[in-house]
Design a protein around this motif. Structure first.
Motif, PDB file in Angstrom:
ATOM      1  N   VAL A  24      -7.019   6.838   8.927  1.00  0.00           N
ATOM      2  CA  VAL A  24      -5.836   6.200   9.490  1.00  0.00           C
ATOM      3  C   VAL A  24      -5.614   6.707  10.907  1.00  0.00           C
ATOM      4  O   VAL A  24      -5.675   7.903  11.169  1.00  0.00           O
ATOM      5  CB  VAL A  24      -4.593   6.487   8.624  1.00  0.00           C
ATOM      6  N   ALA A  27       0.308   3.788  12.511  1.00  0.00           N
ATOM      7  CA  ALA A  27       0.857   2.667  11.747  1.00  0.00           C
ATOM      8  C   ALA A  27       2.087   2.146  12.463  1.00  0.00           C
ATOM      9  O   ALA A  27       2.837   2.902  13.077  1.00  0.00           O
ATOM     10  CB  ALA A  27       1.210   3.105  10.329  1.00  0.00           C
ATOM     11  N   SER A  28       2.306   0.849  12.394  1.00  0.00           N
ATOM     12  CA  SER A  28       3.469   0.250  13.054  1.00  0.00           C
ATOM     13  C   SER A  28       4.709   0.386  12.172  1.00  0.00           C
ATOM     14  O   SER A  28       5.829   0.363  12.663  1.00  0.00           O
ATOM     15  CB  SER A  28       3.194  -1.221  13.361  1.00  0.00           C
ATOM     16  N   LYS A  32       1.676   0.309   3.804  1.00  0.00           N
ATOM     17  CA  LYS A  32       0.219   0.420   3.832  1.00  0.00           C
ATOM     18  C   LYS A  32      -0.452  -0.689   4.643  1.00  0.00           C
ATOM     19  O   LYS A  32      -1.438  -0.473   5.344  1.00  0.00           O
ATOM     20  CB  LYS A  32      -0.308   0.405   2.392  1.00  0.00           C
ATOM     21  N   SER A  34       0.382  -2.017   7.294  1.00  0.00           N
ATOM     22  CA  SER A  34       0.506  -1.897   8.750  1.00  0.00           C
ATOM     23  C   SER A  34      -0.362  -0.768   9.307  1.00  0.00           C
ATOM     24  O   SER A  34      -0.345  -0.505  10.501  1.00  0.00           O
ATOM     25  CB  SER A  34       1.969  -1.642   9.132  1.00  0.00           C
ATOM     26  N   PHE A  35      -1.103  -0.062   8.430  1.00  0.00           N
ATOM     27  CA  PHE A  35      -1.943   1.054   8.891  1.00  0.00           C
ATOM     28  C   PHE A  35      -3.055   0.551   9.814  1.00  0.00           C
ATOM     29  O   PHE A  35      -3.624  -0.519   9.602  1.00  0.00           O
ATOM     30  CB  PHE A  35      -2.573   1.780   7.707  1.00  0.00           C
ATOM     31  N   ASN A  36      -3.342   1.343  10.828  1.00  0.00           N
ATOM     32  CA  ASN A  36      -4.481   1.073  11.698  1.00  0.00           C
ATOM     33  C   ASN A  36      -5.604   2.035  11.329  1.00  0.00           C
ATOM     34  O   ASN A  36      -5.418   3.248  11.336  1.00  0.00           O
ATOM     35  CB  ASN A  36      -4.093   1.266  13.172  1.00  0.00           C
TER      36      ASN A  36
END
Length: 377
Positions: A24, A27-28, A32, A34-36
């Motif tokens: 990870v 995250a925005s 879960k 929205s995780f980058n």
């Protein structure tokens, strides 16, 4: 990009995290979805190895059984075509009511047909117009997964995407994004057609296959134009078609040696200006239920074609000039041919454009075009 719902991807991402192939990177939101994620060094290494196996990136492929079921549900045999629809489709071209009435049942049947006759009289135009008669839309997969290999099927050249949704309860979320809604396909191959184009084509760099033409034409129309003028012998091409036309299935082979069956569900049209008996034997001709001859137009049909061409190009139809043109046909024993009005008017327009004058049809212009267009011994 994969065309898969988030709940399926969650499971895959979780597996990659446990194997320390991704991590990870922010995250925005605290949810879960929205995780980058970014690939780790190990992930990049394995990704590089996998790219040597297959470089396909795009919507997830569908399995062969799902593809077979979809083609069957959308079968060309299930279409309904009535007299009104057929007459409307052919209203833009000059064709006899008798021929339209013969074409209607042939189209509705979904059976293969042989359109033949002298060159330049509209066989290709008629074949293409038949494609406009086919109703409804169909779903085509971006790709198939067969025997551990990926075969791309959707082709933007031959598949016209339908953006609008039908007037039903279908919503974007309910459509499987691995499939594309398209108009019923119209695939045409002419003198360039080879046997190789009817088999899977393997891309040795991307390590994926491209579907053959007949597979892209499923649920639609496949036109073999100028049949008999391909590099391959006509009988060789016909032998390739005997099983598909007879049993409505085709067989393809992967480079691994695996052979598999695909549906052959399409309206096949052979168009040629060569006599059918010079191209095929009785065994093959009987598999083509409809054999339609498109002959030279008569004088009245020729006049109607010329009128339409003049109108579409903004030229005034002149009766005296038309009679003069007909006399030249009689004097030279040249056959009235359906493509002549279009070609003659095109040359009249070319001449006028070059001279900087408005295009008109008169005896002087007809003489000039006649000399330039026809071969004189």
């Amino acid at each position: 990009r994969l065309g898969l719902p988030i709940n399926i991807l969650d499971e895959a991402i979780e597996l990659l995290r446990r194997e320390k192939l991704v991590e990870v990177r922010g995250a925005s939101q605290f949810v879960k979805s929205s995780f980058n994620f970014v690939a780790t060094a190990t992930g990049k290494k394995i990704a590089g190895e996998l790219m040597e196996v297959c470089r396909y990136v795009g919507p997830a492929p569908v399995v062969l059984e799902d593809y077979k079921e979809m083609v069957e549900n959308q079968s060309i045999q299930n279409i309904t075509v009535d007299e009104v629809v057929v007459q409307a489709a052919f209203s833009h071209i000059v064709i006899s009511d008798h021929m339209v009435n013969r074409l209607g049942p042939a189209i509705s049947s979904g059976a293969p047909m042989f359109i033949y006759g002298p060159a330049g009289n509209g066989k290709t135009t008629i074949a293409e117009t038949i494609g406009q008669v086919l109703p409804g839309t169909v779903f085509v997969p971006h790709a198939l997964y067969v025997g551990g290999q990926i075969i791309t099927v959707f082709d933007p050249v031959n598949h016209v995407v339908v953006a609008e949704l039908p007037d039903d309860d279908t919503t974007p979320d309910s459509i499987d994004q691995r499939w594309v809604r398209v108009q019923r396909p119209i695939v045409m191959a002419g003198g360039e057609l080879t046997l190789r184009m009817l088999d899977l084509e393997f891309n040795s760099i991307a390590k994926i296959y491209e579907a053959p033409l007949q597979m892209k034409a499923n649920n639609g129309l496949f036109i073999i134009d100028d049949f008999g003028r391909q590099l391959a012998e006509p009988q060789t091409l016909l032998n390739r078609w005997i099983v598909p036309l007879d049993r409505e299935v085709d067989y393809l082979t992967l480079h691994t040696g695996m052979k598999f069956e695909i549906p052959f569900d399409q309206l096949v049209i052979f168009a040629t200006n060569i006599s059918p008996r010079k191209l095929a034997d009785e065994a093959f001709l009987r598999r083509l239920r409809y054999k339609l001859k498109i002959d030279y137009p008569n004088a009245k049909e020729y006049e109607n074609i010329l009128r339409k061409v003049c109108y579409s190009n903004g030229l005034e139809f002149d009766h005296e000039s038309f009679d003069y043109l007909m006399a030249k046909y009689d004097d030279t024993n040249i056959k009235l041919t359906g493509c002549h009005p279009r070609d003659i008017v095109d040359q009249i327009i070319d001449e006028a454009h070059y001279m900087g004058k408005p295009a008109i049809i008169n005896k002087e212009v007809i003489d000039q075009v006649w000399e330039d267009y026809f071969v004189h011994s």
